[in-house]
Motif scaffolding. Structure first.
Motif, PDB file in Angstrom:
ATOM      1  N   ILE A   1       0.690  -1.671   0.082  1.00  0.00           N
ATOM      2  CA  ILE A   1       0.162   0.258  -0.083  1.00  0.00           C
ATOM      3  C   ILE A   1       1.036   1.138   0.325  1.00  0.00           C
ATOM      4  N   LEU A   2       0.641   2.126  -0.666  1.00  0.00           N
ATOM      5  CA  LEU A   2       1.147   3.822  -0.761  1.00  0.00           C
ATOM      6  C   LEU A   2       0.256   4.031  -0.914  1.00  0.00           C
ATOM      7  N   LYS A   3       0.511   5.466   1.032  1.00  0.00           N
ATOM      8  CA  LYS A   3      -0.071   5.909   2.078  1.00  0.00           C
ATOM      9  C   LYS A   3      -0.039   7.028   1.760  1.00  0.00           C
ATOM     10  N   GLN A   4      -0.599   7.963   1.264  1.00  0.00           N
ATOM     11  CA  GLN A   4      -0.583   9.745   0.878  1.00  0.00           C
ATOM     12  C   GLN A   4      -1.405  10.565   1.520  1.00  0.00           C
ATOM     13  N   VAL A   5      -0.862  11.396   2.240  1.00  0.00           N
ATOM     14  CA  VAL A   5      -1.312  12.782   2.597  1.00  0.00           C
ATOM     15  C   VAL A   5      -0.813  14.084   2.045  1.00  0.00           C
ATOM     16  N   GLU A   6      -1.721  14.072   1.482  1.00  0.00           N
ATOM     17  CA  GLU A   6      -2.214  15.716   0.930  1.00  0.00           C
ATOM     18  C   GLU A   6      -2.116  16.692   1.161  1.00  0.00           C
ATOM     19  N   ARG A   7      -1.159  17.603   1.685  1.00  0.00           N
ATOM     20  CA  ARG A   7      -2.218  18.833   2.574  1.00  0.00           C
ATOM     21  C   ARG A   7      -1.623  20.167   1.362  1.00  0.00           C
ATOM     22  N   LYS A   8      -3.739  20.857   1.837  1.00  0.00           N
ATOM     23  CA  LYS A   8      -4.030  22.081   0.736  1.00  0.00           C
ATOM     24  C   LYS A   8      -3.341  23.198   1.144  1.00  0.00           C
ATOM     25  N   GLU A   9      -2.736  23.343   2.029  1.00  0.00           N
ATOM     26  CA  GLU A   9      -2.086  24.429   2.450  1.00  0.00           C
ATOM     27  C   GLU A   9      -1.062  24.523   3.333  1.00  0.00           C
ATOM     28  N   ARG A  10       0.198  25.362   3.563  1.00  0.00           N
ATOM     29  CA  ARG A  10       1.588  25.183   3.844  1.00  0.00           C
ATOM     30  C   ARG A  10       1.083  25.258   5.868  1.00  0.00           C
ATOM     31  N   GLY A  11       1.394  24.016   6.511  1.00  0.00           N
ATOM     32  CA  GLY A  11       0.758  24.212   7.655  1.00  0.00           C
ATOM     33  C   GLY A  11      -0.335  24.530   8.445  1.00  0.00           C
TER      34      GLY A  11
ATOM     35  N   HIS B   1      -3.131   3.617  -1.576  1.00  0.00           N
ATOM     36  CA  HIS B   1      -3.234   3.567  -3.621  1.00  0.00           C
ATOM     37  C   HIS B   1      -2.465   1.212  -3.337  1.00  0.00           C
ATOM     38  N   ARG B   2      -3.331   0.710  -3.042  1.00  0.00           N
ATOM     39  CA  ARG B   2      -2.314  -0.827  -2.931  1.00  0.00           C
ATOM     40  C   ARG B   2      -2.465  -1.310  -5.270  1.00  0.00           C
ATOM     41  N   ASP B   3      -0.933  -1.756  -4.398  1.00  0.00           N
ATOM     42  CA  ASP B   3      -0.049  -2.111  -5.442  1.00  0.00           C
ATOM     43  C   ASP B   3       0.935  -3.313  -4.811  1.00  0.00           C
ATOM     44  N   ASN B   4       0.053  -4.907  -6.044  1.00  0.00           N
ATOM     45  CA  ASN B   4       1.052  -5.755  -5.480  1.00  0.00           C
ATOM     46  C   ASN B   4       2.476  -6.185  -6.221  1.00  0.00           C
ATOM     47  N   SER B   5       2.704  -4.552  -7.542  1.00  0.00           N
ATOM     48  CA  SER B   5       3.903  -5.158  -8.826  1.00  0.00           C
ATOM     49  C   SER B   5       5.016  -5.134  -7.896  1.00  0.00           C
ATOM     50  N   LEU B   6       4.851  -4.723  -5.874  1.00  0.00           N
ATOM     51  CA  LEU B   6       6.881  -4.691  -6.095  1.00  0.00           C
ATOM     52  C   LEU B   6       6.780  -5.475  -4.905  1.00  0.00           C
ATOM     53  N   LEU B   7       5.699  -6.499  -4.685  1.00  0.00           N
ATOM     54  CA  LEU B   7       5.718  -7.171  -3.628  1.00  0.00           C
ATOM     55  C   LEU B   7       6.776  -8.597  -3.805  1.00  0.00           C
ATOM     56  N   ASN B   8       6.926  -9.581  -4.452  1.00  0.00           N
ATOM     57  CA  ASN B   8       7.860  -9.711  -4.538  1.00  0.00           C
ATOM     58  C   ASN B   8       9.666  -9.718  -4.608  1.00  0.00           C
TER      59      ASN B   8
ATOM     60  N   SER C   1      18.033   2.235   0.654  1.00  0.00           N
ATOM     61  CA  SER C   1      17.737   1.960  -0.402  1.00  0.00           C
ATOM     62  C   SER C   1      16.966   1.711  -1.667  1.00  0.00           C
ATOM     63  N   SER C   2      16.534   0.288  -1.753  1.00  0.00           N
ATOM     64  CA  SER C   2      15.693  -0.070  -2.104  1.00  0.00           C
ATOM     65  C   SER C   2      14.109  -0.165  -1.550  1.00  0.00           C
ATOM     66  N   LEU C   3      13.423   0.552  -0.567  1.00  0.00           N
ATOM     67  CA  LEU C   3      12.551   0.695  -0.204  1.00  0.00           C
ATOM     68  C   LEU C   3      12.385   1.966  -0.757  1.00  0.00           C
ATOM     69  N   ARG C   4      13.224   3.208  -0.421  1.00  0.00           N
ATOM     70  CA  ARG C   4      13.046   3.566  -1.139  1.00  0.00           C
ATOM     71  C   ARG C   4      12.788   3.956  -2.837  1.00  0.00           C
ATOM     72  N   THR C   5      13.218   3.681  -2.911  1.00  0.00           N
ATOM     73  CA  THR C   5      13.169   3.331  -5.159  1.00  0.00           C
ATOM     74  C   THR C   5      11.732   3.246  -4.989  1.00  0.00           C
ATOM     75  N   TYR C   6      11.411   1.691  -4.731  1.00  0.00           N
ATOM     76  CA  TYR C   6       9.856   1.577  -4.802  1.00  0.00           C
ATOM     77  C   TYR C   6       9.226   2.502  -3.822  1.00  0.00           C
ATOM     78  N   ARG C   7       9.512   3.257  -3.217  1.00  0.00           N
ATOM     79  CA  ARG C   7       8.404   4.276  -2.760  1.00  0.00           C
ATOM     80  C   ARG C   7       8.320   4.815  -3.708  1.00  0.00           C
ATOM     81  N   LEU C   8       9.241   5.492  -4.152  1.00  0.00           N
ATOM     82  CA  LEU C   8       9.856   7.166  -5.367  1.00  0.00           C
ATOM     83  C   LEU C   8       8.693   6.052  -6.778  1.00  0.00           C
ATOM     84  N   SER C   9       8.893   5.437  -7.027  1.00  0.00           N
ATOM     85  CA  SER C   9       8.250   4.478  -8.436  1.00  0.00           C
ATOM     86  C   SER C   9       6.809   4.277  -7.827  1.00  0.00           C
ATOM     87  N   LEU C  10       6.479   4.118  -6.980  1.00  0.00           N
ATOM     88  CA  LEU C  10       4.596   3.870  -7.184  1.00  0.00           C
ATOM     89  C   LEU C  10       4.346   5.598  -6.668  1.00  0.00           C
ATOM     90  N   MET C  11       4.632   6.583  -6.325  1.00  0.00           N
ATOM     91  CA  MET C  11       4.904   7.951  -6.230  1.00  0.00           C
ATOM     92  C   MET C  11       4.229   8.152  -7.629  1.00  0.00           C
TER      93      MET C  11
END
Length: 161
Positions: free
Chosen positions: A59-69, A78-85, A147-157
């Motif tokens: 799961i990629l969990k994202q929180v979007e902020r509408k205004e600073r602070g 977003h559920r996406d199992n493409s990277l699970l293995n 590094s791997s987890l960062r790459t996977y996270r950025l890929s899903l983002m």
């Protein structure tokens, strides 16, 4: 009395069968749940992104902020199992004891909006360890997995912009 015994037995059996269905299966070895995330405290947009791997789902969990602070936010998952293995393979031989000995924080995460990252792991024995560090920094002894987890996270983002 016999009906009461049969009813009571059926209730007990249902209770135990429900517990078994809800039992969490390890992702790999002794890891039940993994969270790898990043956040920026002073940004507008999808400033919080967390990769959550549990129950054989990603799961990629994202929180979007509408205004600073501001507190006006929207949470998206977003559920996406493409990277699970790939993620499971990267967890092979994860050094639990070494990870548990890490400090809870390294550097000054999210100081002056430099961003923060974290790695949180829950193990089969119920132990949960969260380590927070400055965005983009290595975590000594865990450079490859971070590094791997960062790459996977950025890929899903990127996929779910």
């Amino acid at each position: 009395m016999k009906k009461l015994f049969i009813t009571f037995s059926a209730i007990i059996m249902m209770a135990f069968s429900c517990e078994e269905k809800n039992a969490v299966q390890p992702l790999r070895d002794n890891i039940v749940r993994l969270k790898s995330g990043q956040s920026f405290g002073m940004c507008i947009g999808k400033c919080y992104n967390e990769l959550i791997v549990e129950n054989n789902s990603v799961i990629l969990k994202q929180v979007e902020r509408k205004e600073r602070g501001g507190s006006d936010t929207e949470s998206i998952e977003h559920r996406d199992n493409s990277l699970l293995n790939q993620i499971k393979a990267d967890l092979a031989g994860f050094p639990k004891d070494k990870f548990l000995r890490l400090k809870d924080q390294y550097g000054y995460p999210d100081y002056a909006d430099g961003g923060a990252e974290w790695l949180e792991i829950e193990f089969t024995d119920g132990t949960i360890k969260n380590v927070k560090f400055e965005y983009g920094s290595p975590l000594e002894g865990f450079e490859e997995i971070i590094s791997s987890l960062r790459t996977y996270r950025l890929s899903l983002m990127d996929k779910y912009r």
